[in-house]
Design an enzyme around this catalytic site. Sequence first.
Site, mmCIF file in Angstrom:
data_model
loop_
_atom_site.group_PDB
_atom_site.id
_atom_site.type_symbol
_atom_site.label_atom_id
_atom_site.label_comp_id
_atom_site.label_asym_id
_atom_site.label_seq_id
_atom_site.Cartn_x
_atom_site.Cartn_y
_atom_site.Cartn_z
ATOM 1 C CB CYS A 91 -0.883 -0.019 1.243
ATOM 2 S SG CYS A 91 -2.003 1.386 1.373
ATOM 3 C CG HIS A 133 -5.679 -2.437 -1.162
ATOM 4 N ND1 HIS A 133 -4.730 -3.044 -0.361
ATOM 5 C CD2 HIS A 133 -5.369 -1.113 -1.163
ATOM 6 C CE1 HIS A 133 -3.899 -2.122 0.095
ATOM 7 N NE2 HIS A 133 -4.266 -0.937 -0.385
ATOM 8 C CD GLU A 134 -6.360 1.320 -3.913
ATOM 9 O OE1 GLU A 134 -6.533 2.302 -3.162
ATOM 10 O OE2 GLU A 134 -5.252 0.777 -4.041
ATOM 11 C CG HIS A 137 -7.333 2.922 1.036
ATOM 12 N ND1 HIS A 137 -6.556 3.223 2.133
ATOM 13 C CD2 HIS A 137 -6.547 2.168 0.227
ATOM 14 C CE1 HIS A 137 -5.360 2.683 1.992
ATOM 15 N NE2 HIS A 137 -5.329 2.030 0.837
#
EC number: 3.5.1.88
Length: 169
Positions: A91, A133-134, A137
């Site tokens: 990351c 993953h994004e 966020h």
Amino acid sequence: MSVLQVLHIPDERLRKVAKPVEEVNAEIQRIVDDMFETMYAEEGIGLAATQVDIHQRIIVIDVSENRDERLVLINPELLEKSGETGIEEGCLSIPEQRALVPRAEKVKIRALDRDGNPFELEADGLLAICIQHEMDHLVGKLFIDYLSPLKQQRIRQKVEKLDRLNARA
């Protein structure tokens, strides 16, 4: 276009929940372009707006070898997920650290593109992992949140040490 500053842990701004984009306009398109420039400059494959202290639901991704397959996800929604997989993830907000994270093998999402047009996308492999993953966020979640408290602490200490060394350089 300009390169934006990527926030690093333990910066609490990474924990903010992003708000939906109300209207895709020239300002949002400029943010998207700056995010791509930043992602490429940092040699990443994905970047969420939260990582550059913009708390709107915007993601940019390019997992292609030639770095020429841009994917923009504005206000992404996860519609379906299936299977199980995982790779050692990294990351840009947690530099030089990697860890195995469990993820769905396939995902189906709905989002808006850079021009505000709605679309659906089915993804698997690295693209599916990157999307998940994004999207994490955007709700203030980091890949280290999937790890044990001890591993989280070790990674935080390494990143803080790295940031101190870089600040002196």
